[in-house]
Scaffold this motif. Sequence first.
Motif, short mmCIF file in Angstrom:
data_model
loop_
_atom_site.label_atom_id
_atom_site.label_comp_id
_atom_site.label_asym_id
_atom_site.label_seq_id
_atom_site.Cartn_x
_atom_site.Cartn_y
_atom_site.Cartn_z
N TYR A 254 27.35 81.34 17.62
CA TYR A 254 28.21 82.53 17.59
C TYR A 254 29.68 82.17 17.77
N THR A 255 29.95 81.16 18.59
CA THR A 255 31.35 80.83 18.91
C THR A 255 31.92 79.71 18.06
N SER A 256 31.10 79.08 17.20
CA SER A 256 31.57 77.96 16.39
C SER A 256 31.93 78.42 14.98
N PRO A 257 32.76 77.67 14.27
CA PRO A 257 33.07 78.02 12.87
C PRO A 257 31.80 77.99 12.02
N PRO A 258 31.67 78.87 11.04
CA PRO A 258 30.47 78.90 10.19
C PRO A 258 30.20 77.55 9.52
N GLY A 259 28.94 77.11 9.59
CA GLY A 259 28.55 75.87 8.93
C GLY A 259 28.90 74.60 9.67
N SER A 260 29.50 74.70 10.87
CA SER A 260 29.89 73.50 11.61
C SER A 260 28.70 72.93 12.37
N THR A 261 28.82 71.67 12.76
CA THR A 261 27.79 71.01 13.56
C THR A 261 28.39 70.52 14.86
N SER A 262 27.53 70.17 15.81
CA SER A 262 27.99 69.76 17.13
C SER A 262 27.08 68.67 17.67
N ALA A 263 27.65 67.52 17.98
CA ALA A 263 26.86 66.43 18.56
C ALA A 263 26.34 66.82 19.93
N GLY A 264 27.13 67.58 20.68
CA GLY A 264 26.67 68.03 21.99
C GLY A 264 25.44 68.91 21.88
N LEU A 265 25.45 69.82 20.91
CA LEU A 265 24.27 70.65 20.68
C LEU A 265 23.11 69.80 20.21
N GLY A 266 23.39 68.76 19.43
CA GLY A 266 22.34 67.86 18.98
C GLY A 266 21.63 67.18 20.14
N VAL A 267 22.41 66.76 21.16
CA VAL A 267 21.81 66.13 22.34
C VAL A 267 20.87 67.11 23.03
N LEU A 268 21.36 68.33 23.23
CA LEU A 268 20.52 69.35 23.89
C LEU A 268 19.23 69.58 23.12
N LEU A 269 19.33 69.71 21.81
CA LEU A 269 18.15 70.02 21.00
C LEU A 269 17.13 68.89 21.04
N VAL A 270 17.58 67.66 20.97
CA VAL A 270 16.64 66.53 21.02
C VAL A 270 15.94 66.48 22.38
N VAL A 271 16.71 66.63 23.46
CA VAL A 271 16.10 66.59 24.79
C VAL A 271 15.15 67.77 24.99
N SER A 272 15.57 68.95 24.53
CA SER A 272 14.72 70.13 24.65
C SER A 272 13.45 69.96 23.82
N GLY A 273 13.59 69.37 22.63
CA GLY A 273 12.40 69.13 21.81
C GLY A 273 11.42 68.22 22.50
N ILE A 274 11.92 67.16 23.12
CA ILE A 274 11.04 66.25 23.86
C ILE A 274 10.40 66.98 25.03
N ALA A 275 11.18 67.82 25.71
CA ALA A 275 10.65 68.59 26.84
C ALA A 275 9.52 69.51 26.42
N MET A 276 9.58 70.05 25.20
CA MET A 276 8.54 70.95 24.74
C MET A 276 7.20 70.25 24.55
N PHE A 277 7.22 68.93 24.41
CA PHE A 277 5.96 68.20 24.28
C PHE A 277 5.19 68.18 25.60
N VAL A 278 5.87 68.43 26.72
CA VAL A 278 5.17 68.46 28.02
C VAL A 278 4.17 69.61 28.08
N PRO A 279 4.60 70.87 27.88
CA PRO A 279 3.60 71.94 27.86
C PRO A 279 2.64 71.84 26.69
N ALA A 280 3.10 71.27 25.57
CA ALA A 280 2.20 71.14 24.41
C ALA A 280 1.03 70.21 24.74
N ILE A 281 1.33 69.08 25.34
CA ILE A 281 0.28 68.12 25.70
C ILE A 281 -0.58 68.67 26.83
N SER A 282 0.06 69.32 27.80
CA SER A 282 -0.68 69.87 28.94
C SER A 282 -1.60 71.01 28.54
#
Length: 225
Positions: free
Chosen positions: A99-127
């Motif tokens: 919402y706060t970023s220019p349309p179509g832009s990317t963010s390395a900081g957001l990329g870090v969050l998404l990768v870590v969050s994705g890995i975190a989701m494997f915890v409840p998935a496996i459990s």
Amino acid sequence: MSSSGHTGEPATRIVLRPVATPLPLGFLALALATTVFSALQLGWIPPEQGRVAAITAMAATVPLQLLASVMGFLARDPVAATGMGILAGTWAVVGLTTYTSPPGSTSAGLGVLLVVSGIAMFVPAISGLAKLVAAAVMGTAGLRFVVTGLYQFEASPTWQSVAGWVGLALAVLGLYAALALELEGSHRRTVLPAGRRGPAASAVRGEGPMAPAELASEPGVRPQL
């Protein structure tokens, strides 16, 4: 459930309040966010309308998944509670950043969050492998976050397309899981396969009575979590 008072010991009562499964609500909320963001990533809607996807995530998906997370704890289902909590927090950051970023832009900081969050989701998935369909939704959500995170790092159209298609597959899987669990709850029997195994399958059949000794070891009843 109460203990016998014949020994002179004080009676102990444990009251369990029936709570519906929060997973259908959380999965349908997930389908909302992942579909609109997939449409954005696949170019079905212009980047200028990315704020619509952001608002969908923040105004619809996040509150519903937060509610599902709280209800998961009340239902004594740590897999549902943890998975929905991670999803709610991640979509909140994704929505606010979009919402706060220019349309179509990317963010390395957001990329870090998404990768870590994705890995975190494997915890409840496996459990949660005792419920295969629900675990598949959480695992696919983790994959969706990781792939989207890679796109945020690389700004590659290929990764963007892959993230969009994985997101659509996640939406379909989430819709199926929600329908299967909702039918299971309303009919009190399995209508669509939900992939339940072991104790999860026994619970639907009404098997496996909770003996006092088993209740004493449950989180929220035992002295320490």
